[in-house]
Design a protein around this motif. Structure first.
Motif, mmCIF file in Angstrom:
data_model
loop_
_atom_site.group_PDB
_atom_site.id
_atom_site.type_symbol
_atom_site.label_atom_id
_atom_site.label_comp_id
_atom_site.label_asym_id
_atom_site.label_seq_id
_atom_site.Cartn_x
_atom_site.Cartn_y
_atom_site.Cartn_z
ATOM 1 N N SER A 197 13.789 -16.071 12.926
ATOM 2 C CA SER A 197 12.760 -15.128 12.466
ATOM 3 C C SER A 197 11.588 -15.878 11.844
ATOM 4 O O SER A 197 11.742 -16.993 11.351
ATOM 5 C CB SER A 197 13.339 -14.151 11.445
ATOM 6 N N THR A 198 10.424 -15.234 11.848
ATOM 7 C CA THR A 198 9.213 -15.817 11.289
ATOM 8 C C THR A 198 8.827 -15.054 10.033
ATOM 9 O O THR A 198 8.874 -13.827 10.001
ATOM 10 C CB THR A 198 8.069 -15.770 12.317
ATOM 11 N N TYR A 199 8.438 -15.815 9.003
ATOM 12 C CA TYR A 199 8.077 -15.252 7.707
ATOM 13 C C TYR A 199 6.737 -15.810 7.259
ATOM 14 O O TYR A 199 6.294 -16.844 7.742
ATOM 15 C CB TYR A 199 9.152 -15.587 6.665
ATOM 16 N N THR A 200 6.122 -15.124 6.317
ATOM 17 C CA THR A 200 4.854 -15.580 5.760
ATOM 18 C C THR A 200 5.114 -16.362 4.484
ATOM 19 O O THR A 200 5.764 -15.868 3.562
ATOM 20 C CB THR A 200 3.926 -14.395 5.461
ATOM 21 N N LEU A 201 4.621 -17.586 4.464
ATOM 22 C CA LEU A 201 4.664 -18.435 3.279
ATOM 23 C C LEU A 201 3.300 -18.312 2.614
ATOM 24 O O LEU A 201 2.274 -18.526 3.272
ATOM 25 C CB LEU A 201 4.930 -19.884 3.687
ATOM 26 N N SER A 202 3.272 -17.944 1.354
ATOM 27 C CA SER A 202 1.982 -17.843 0.666
ATOM 28 C C SER A 202 2.125 -18.390 -0.746
ATOM 29 O O SER A 202 3.141 -18.200 -1.405
ATOM 30 C CB SER A 202 1.477 -16.399 0.644
ATOM 31 N N PHE A 203 1.101 -19.104 -1.163
ATOM 32 C CA PHE A 203 1.067 -19.670 -2.502
ATOM 33 C C PHE A 203 -0.365 -20.031 -2.845
ATOM 34 O O PHE A 203 -1.250 -20.019 -1.994
ATOM 35 C CB PHE A 203 1.991 -20.888 -2.634
ATOM 36 N N PHE A 204 -0.597 -20.354 -4.107
ATOM 37 C CA PHE A 204 -1.918 -20.783 -4.542
ATOM 38 C C PHE A 204 -1.867 -22.276 -4.805
ATOM 39 O O PHE A 204 -1.081 -22.744 -5.625
ATOM 40 C CB PHE A 204 -2.371 -20.041 -5.798
ATOM 41 N N ALA A 205 -2.672 -23.030 -4.070
ATOM 42 C CA ALA A 205 -2.754 -24.481 -4.236
ATOM 43 C C ALA A 205 -3.910 -24.774 -5.181
ATOM 44 O O ALA A 205 -5.065 -24.664 -4.793
ATOM 45 C CB ALA A 205 -2.969 -25.153 -2.886
ATOM 46 N N ASP A 206 -3.588 -25.124 -6.404
ATOM 47 C CA ASP A 206 -4.644 -25.324 -7.395
ATOM 48 C C ASP A 206 -4.998 -26.788 -7.606
ATOM 49 O O ASP A 206 -5.518 -27.166 -8.634
ATOM 50 C CB ASP A 206 -4.286 -24.661 -8.716
ATOM 51 N N ASP A 207 -4.713 -27.620 -6.624
ATOM 52 C CA ASP A 207 -5.087 -29.029 -6.684
ATOM 53 C C ASP A 207 -6.560 -29.136 -6.288
ATOM 54 O O ASP A 207 -6.905 -29.087 -5.118
ATOM 55 C CB ASP A 207 -4.220 -29.858 -5.744
ATOM 56 N N LEU A 208 -7.398 -29.266 -7.258
ATOM 57 C CA LEU A 208 -8.838 -29.250 -6.984
ATOM 58 C C LEU A 208 -9.425 -30.638 -6.768
ATOM 59 O O LEU A 208 -10.635 -30.796 -6.723
ATOM 60 C CB LEU A 208 -9.559 -28.536 -8.131
ATOM 61 N N ILE A 209 -8.558 -31.645 -6.611
ATOM 62 C CA ILE A 209 -9.082 -32.994 -6.372
ATOM 63 C C ILE A 209 -8.850 -33.463 -4.943
ATOM 64 O O ILE A 209 -9.054 -34.615 -4.613
ATOM 65 C CB ILE A 209 -8.503 -34.015 -7.378
ATOM 66 N N GLY A 210 -8.392 -32.551 -4.058
ATOM 67 C CA GLY A 210 -8.310 -32.869 -2.634
ATOM 68 C C GLY A 210 -7.033 -33.521 -2.161
ATOM 69 O O GLY A 210 -6.984 -34.052 -1.059
ATOM 70 N N ASN A 211 -5.973 -33.502 -2.979
ATOM 71 C CA ASN A 211 -4.709 -34.050 -2.504
ATOM 72 C C ASN A 211 -4.136 -33.167 -1.397
ATOM 73 O O ASN A 211 -4.471 -32.001 -1.280
ATOM 74 C CB ASN A 211 -3.687 -34.154 -3.641
ATOM 75 N N THR A 212 -3.270 -33.731 -0.602
ATOM 76 C CA THR A 212 -2.642 -32.976 0.475
ATOM 77 C C THR A 212 -1.649 -31.975 -0.098
ATOM 78 O O THR A 212 -0.864 -32.308 -0.972
ATOM 79 C CB THR A 212 -1.918 -33.927 1.441
ATOM 80 N N THR A 213 -1.709 -30.763 0.397
ATOM 81 C CA THR A 213 -0.777 -29.725 0.007
ATOM 82 C C THR A 213 0.289 -29.649 1.095
ATOM 83 O O THR A 213 0.026 -29.174 2.181
ATOM 84 C CB THR A 213 -1.490 -28.368 -0.120
ATOM 85 N N SER A 214 1.475 -30.136 0.802
ATOM 86 C CA SER A 214 2.562 -30.146 1.779
ATOM 87 C C SER A 214 3.685 -29.233 1.317
ATOM 88 O O SER A 214 3.890 -29.028 0.127
ATOM 89 C CB SER A 214 3.124 -31.557 1.950
ATOM 90 N N VAL A 215 4.442 -28.696 2.288
ATOM 91 C CA VAL A 215 5.617 -27.889 1.996
ATOM 92 C C VAL A 215 6.753 -28.407 2.868
ATOM 93 O O VAL A 215 6.584 -28.619 4.067
ATOM 94 C CB VAL A 215 5.365 -26.390 2.288
ATOM 95 N N TYR A 216 7.900 -28.628 2.230
ATOM 96 C CA TYR A 216 9.104 -29.077 2.926
ATOM 97 C C TYR A 216 10.219 -28.066 2.647
ATOM 98 O O TYR A 216 10.351 -27.596 1.520
ATOM 99 C CB TYR A 216 9.570 -30.432 2.395
ATOM 100 N N ILE A 217 11.021 -27.745 3.669
ATOM 101 C CA ILE A 217 12.175 -26.862 3.493
ATOM 102 C C ILE A 217 13.389 -27.587 4.063
ATOM 103 O O ILE A 217 13.387 -28.012 5.214
ATOM 104 C CB ILE A 217 11.958 -25.502 4.191
#
Length: 78
Positions: free
Chosen positions: A16-36
């Protein structure tokens, strides 16, 4: 980093497919990664476990499909 391990996660179904949502508040340009950890082996670098890598900040919304090989149970996401 924020430790949210005390918060119960959703129950998902392999394939099944789901929606992943979050707020990335890294304002210095680092990579926003997600691992499961789909195979629940404690290693977040196995193939297919990095479900997002992007330098975006602000609201993030992305579809994630649970692999058919995902092992049922409480699974860590980072």
């Amino acid at each position: 980093y924020v430790n949210n391990t005390a918060i119960a996660g959703p129950t998902v179904t392999p394939g099944s497919t789901y929606t992943l949502s979050f707020f990335a508040d890294d304002l210095i340009g680092n990579t926003t990664s997600v691992y499961i950890d789909w195979n629940r082996n404690g290693v977040l670098s196995d193939p297919g476990e990095q479900v997002r890598t992007n330098g975006a900040t602000g609201s993030v919304v992305q579809s994630v499909t649970v692999p058919l090989t995902a092992i049922p149970g409480a699974t860590r996401m980072r």
